[in-house]
Design a protein around this motif. Sequence first.
Motif, PDB file in Angstrom:
ATOM      1  N   ALA A 126       0.268 -33.450  18.013  1.00  0.00           N
ATOM      2  CA  ALA A 126       1.054 -32.299  17.593  1.00  0.00           C
ATOM      3  C   ALA A 126       1.882 -31.841  18.774  1.00  0.00           C
ATOM      4  N   HIS A 127       2.958 -30.862  18.488  1.00  0.00           N
ATOM      5  CA  HIS A 127       3.754 -30.161  19.228  1.00  0.00           C
ATOM      6  C   HIS A 127       3.399 -28.690  19.069  1.00  0.00           C
ATOM      7  N   ILE A 128       3.054 -28.260  20.069  1.00  0.00           N
ATOM      8  CA  ILE A 128       2.749 -26.566  19.860  1.00  0.00           C
ATOM      9  C   ILE A 128       3.911 -25.681  20.618  1.00  0.00           C
ATOM     10  N   LEU A 129       4.700 -24.812  19.833  1.00  0.00           N
ATOM     11  CA  LEU A 129       5.848 -24.347  20.429  1.00  0.00           C
ATOM     12  C   LEU A 129       5.513 -22.614  20.212  1.00  0.00           C
ATOM     13  N   VAL A 130       5.386 -21.859  21.107  1.00  0.00           N
ATOM     14  CA  VAL A 130       4.977 -20.532  21.171  1.00  0.00           C
ATOM     15  C   VAL A 130       6.294 -19.487  21.776  1.00  0.00           C
ATOM     16  N   GLU A 131       6.607 -18.536  20.971  1.00  0.00           N
ATOM     17  CA  GLU A 131       7.621 -17.606  21.475  1.00  0.00           C
ATOM     18  C   GLU A 131       6.848 -16.427  21.593  1.00  0.00           C
TER      19      GLU A 131
ATOM     20  N   ILE B  98      -4.647 -21.915  12.767  1.00  0.00           N
ATOM     21  CA  ILE B  98      -5.006 -20.763  13.879  1.00  0.00           C
ATOM     22  C   ILE B  98      -3.595 -20.233  14.373  1.00  0.00           C
ATOM     23  N   ALA B  99      -2.454 -21.143  13.960  1.00  0.00           N
ATOM     24  CA  ALA B  99      -1.086 -20.676  14.653  1.00  0.00           C
ATOM     25  C   ALA B  99      -0.757 -19.368  13.708  1.00  0.00           C
ATOM     26  N   ARG B 100      -1.147 -19.312  12.466  1.00  0.00           N
ATOM     27  CA  ARG B 100      -0.394 -18.544  11.369  1.00  0.00           C
ATOM     28  C   ARG B 100      -1.493 -17.225  11.606  1.00  0.00           C
ATOM     29  N   GLU B 101      -2.480 -17.146  12.356  1.00  0.00           N
ATOM     30  CA  GLU B 101      -3.394 -15.936  12.582  1.00  0.00           C
ATOM     31  C   GLU B 101      -2.690 -15.148  13.713  1.00  0.00           C
ATOM     32  N   VAL B 102      -2.394 -15.933  14.638  1.00  0.00           N
ATOM     33  CA  VAL B 102      -1.721 -15.036  15.630  1.00  0.00           C
ATOM     34  C   VAL B 102      -0.154 -14.573  15.752  1.00  0.00           C
ATOM     35  N   GLN B 103       0.534 -15.126  14.942  1.00  0.00           N
ATOM     36  CA  GLN B 103       1.803 -14.573  14.839  1.00  0.00           C
ATOM     37  C   GLN B 103       1.980 -13.196  14.477  1.00  0.00           C
TER      38      GLN B 103
ATOM     39  N   MET C  93      13.027 -12.728  25.706  1.00  0.00           N
ATOM     40  CA  MET C  93      12.089 -13.594  24.945  1.00  0.00           C
ATOM     41  C   MET C  93      11.737 -14.891  25.793  1.00  0.00           C
ATOM     42  N   SER C  94      10.637 -15.362  25.748  1.00  0.00           N
ATOM     43  CA  SER C  94      10.297 -16.728  26.492  1.00  0.00           C
ATOM     44  C   SER C  94       9.277 -17.435  25.787  1.00  0.00           C
ATOM     45  N   LYS C  95       9.672 -18.933  26.130  1.00  0.00           N
ATOM     46  CA  LYS C  95       8.959 -19.877  25.247  1.00  0.00           C
ATOM     47  C   LYS C  95       8.049 -20.736  26.144  1.00  0.00           C
ATOM     48  N   ALA C  96       7.075 -21.465  25.209  1.00  0.00           N
ATOM     49  CA  ALA C  96       6.322 -22.316  25.857  1.00  0.00           C
ATOM     50  C   ALA C  96       6.016 -23.560  25.085  1.00  0.00           C
ATOM     51  N   LEU C  97       6.243 -24.716  25.294  1.00  0.00           N
ATOM     52  CA  LEU C  97       6.136 -25.989  24.429  1.00  0.00           C
ATOM     53  C   LEU C  97       5.047 -26.841  25.098  1.00  0.00           C
ATOM     54  N   LEU C  98       3.939 -27.209  24.314  1.00  0.00           N
ATOM     55  CA  LEU C  98       2.961 -28.293  24.330  1.00  0.00           C
ATOM     56  C   LEU C  98       3.189 -29.312  23.663  1.00  0.00           C
TER      57      LEU C  98
ATOM     58  N   ASP D 224       3.886  -9.050  31.296  1.00  0.00           N
ATOM     59  CA  ASP D 224       2.282  -8.750  31.408  1.00  0.00           C
ATOM     60  C   ASP D 224       1.909  -8.893  29.783  1.00  0.00           C
ATOM     61  N   ALA D 225       0.754  -9.510  29.543  1.00  0.00           N
ATOM     62  CA  ALA D 225       0.248  -9.791  28.281  1.00  0.00           C
ATOM     63  C   ALA D 225       0.219  -8.752  27.422  1.00  0.00           C
ATOM     64  N   GLN D 226       0.174  -7.397  28.152  1.00  0.00           N
ATOM     65  CA  GLN D 226      -0.124  -6.094  27.247  1.00  0.00           C
ATOM     66  C   GLN D 226       0.991  -5.664  26.483  1.00  0.00           C
ATOM     67  N   ASP D 227       2.385  -6.020  27.226  1.00  0.00           N
ATOM     68  CA  ASP D 227       3.585  -5.547  26.745  1.00  0.00           C
ATOM     69  C   ASP D 227       4.284  -6.498  25.796  1.00  0.00           C
ATOM     70  N   VAL D 228       3.848  -7.591  25.409  1.00  0.00           N
ATOM     71  CA  VAL D 228       4.524  -8.442  24.544  1.00  0.00           C
ATOM     72  C   VAL D 228       3.870  -8.858  23.397  1.00  0.00           C
ATOM     73  N   ILE D 229       4.373  -9.387  22.580  1.00  0.00           N
ATOM     74  CA  ILE D 229       3.980  -9.962  20.977  1.00  0.00           C
ATOM     75  C   ILE D 229       4.260 -11.458  20.822  1.00  0.00           C
ATOM     76  N   VAL D 230       3.465 -12.054  20.148  1.00  0.00           N
ATOM     77  CA  VAL D 230       3.756 -13.377  19.723  1.00  0.00           C
ATOM     78  C   VAL D 230       4.831 -13.195  18.791  1.00  0.00           C
ATOM     79  N   THR D 231       5.977 -13.749  19.013  1.00  0.00           N
ATOM     80  CA  THR D 231       7.051 -13.548  17.775  1.00  0.00           C
ATOM     81  C   THR D 231       6.842 -14.811  16.886  1.00  0.00           C
ATOM     82  N   SER D 232       6.696 -16.091  17.370  1.00  0.00           N
ATOM     83  CA  SER D 232       6.413 -17.128  16.699  1.00  0.00           C
ATOM     84  C   SER D 232       5.377 -18.123  17.431  1.00  0.00           C
TER      85      SER D 232
END
Length: 180
Positions: A96-101, A19-24, A1-6, A60-68
């Motif tokens: 805002a601060h955007i955190l994606v896992e 928008i964030a709720r749609e991609v979870q 699992m990896s993270k990115a924070l903006l 690879d973007a095909q192999d992962v899902i957006v967990t949060s």
Amino acid sequence: MSKALLRYIRLSPTKARLIAREVQGMNAELAIASLEFTPNKAAKLISKVIASAVANGGYDAQDVIVTSCRVDAGPVLRRFMPRAKGRATPIRKPTAHILVEVGTQKVQAKKVESKSKDSKVADSKNTEAKSAKKPAPKAKATQKAPAAKVESKEDKPKTAPKASAAKNTTAKKKTEGEEK
């Protein structure tokens, strides 16, 4: 699992959360593709953060899902606008601060299986506890009806309910039958 924070993005957190709720829970590649064509400032920024999280994990973007995908409120820039008669009204510029896992689908499948096993065990315990607490159904005991009250004509209301009138007539018939 990896993270990115903006952090400290000049964007309203409430608008970005929509928008964030749609991609979870979506596939990362599908999420990035759908966000690229969404006409929203938050959509473009969140797609970049998802791409960054995928790259941070070396996936690879095909192999992962957006967990949060979480959007937190940052500091608010306060400005003032001059108005009539020497007044000034505040202008709020939120950040805002955007955190994606992101994580692999295999890891998610294992987590789902373990949660389902835990929930099955908990459900079986709950049903056992409920059945233990629940008393066995008792046979209906016959209850004696209270003796009918004989009222004088003065005490009776002018319009009596039908059910009580039926009780009174049966009580009178019994007493009359006993007297004869």
